[in-house]
Design an enzyme around this catalytic site. Sequence first.
Site, short mmCIF file in Angstrom:
data_model
loop_
_atom_site.label_atom_id
_atom_site.label_comp_id
_atom_site.label_asym_id
_atom_site.label_seq_id
_atom_site.Cartn_x
_atom_site.Cartn_y
_atom_site.Cartn_z
N LYS A 121 66.71 13.26 12.28
CA LYS A 121 66.66 14.72 12.22
C LYS A 121 65.29 15.20 11.73
O LYS A 121 64.65 16.06 12.35
CB LYS A 121 67.75 15.26 11.29
CG LYS A 121 67.83 16.77 11.27
CD LYS A 121 68.63 17.28 10.10
CE LYS A 121 67.83 17.18 8.84
NZ LYS A 121 68.48 17.75 7.66
N ASP A 139 71.02 19.49 12.54
CA ASP A 139 71.47 19.55 11.14
C ASP A 139 72.88 20.12 11.12
O ASP A 139 73.52 20.30 12.17
CB ASP A 139 70.50 20.38 10.29
CG ASP A 139 70.58 21.86 10.60
OD1 ASP A 139 71.29 22.25 11.56
OD2 ASP A 139 69.94 22.65 9.88
#
Length: 221
Positions: A121, A139
């Site tokens: 991420k 996220d």
Amino acid sequence: MQKKERFRRFIEYFTEHFPEPQTELNFSNPYELLVAVILSAQCTDKRINQITPALFARFPEPESLAAASADEIFTYIRSVSYPNNKARHLAGMGRMLMERFGGEVPGSLEELQQLPGVGRKTANVILSIVYNLPTMAVDTHVFRVSHRLGLAPLTATTPLAVEKALMAYIPKQHVPRAHHWLILHGRYICLARSPKCDACPLKDFCKYYEKLTGKARVSVM
Ligand code: SF4
């Protein structure tokens, strides 16, 4: 409604109303962004922006971070979540930037993920914002909003599966902005526990809202 149509309306709405979304983290160069994104895991951007001015003043480039101990870094980040782990990660990240990457933030997923504290991420955020590459960082907001809108199927139960589902439909030129659109929508409108559906401009094509108003039983992701 077909999934393709949901994507089309999602992109159309945000392109018109938020053509230039930005991260809410404060930074002035790739190194500062990398530090801020590592710190922002499980924490709010607002909190990170409160502590980074002093942190960046003391450690203005990878060299000074690499020379610091985790204990000293901790004193600057004690108010964020998981400060012990993050202090260790930042110290290790600074050292690796200096030893392996000449003090520069690398520009590939594989290289970024070698850095302590950097997962897929975080790496995707850096590639998107710094290098303007079509990468989708997933996220908790992106994950939740994508499912509710019906952009990601319920069978996409991991961040990677959601990333692939989004990348399959969002044209490359929109991907960096779509990441911000989903985050900001999740942060201010499509809240985890109490989504503001009545005020939401996306409700006409939201799968969750369709089920909600159809009195169907739905679970909140
Ligand atoms: S209608 Fe409700 S569930 Fe759907 S995106 Fe908007 S706030 Fe989220």
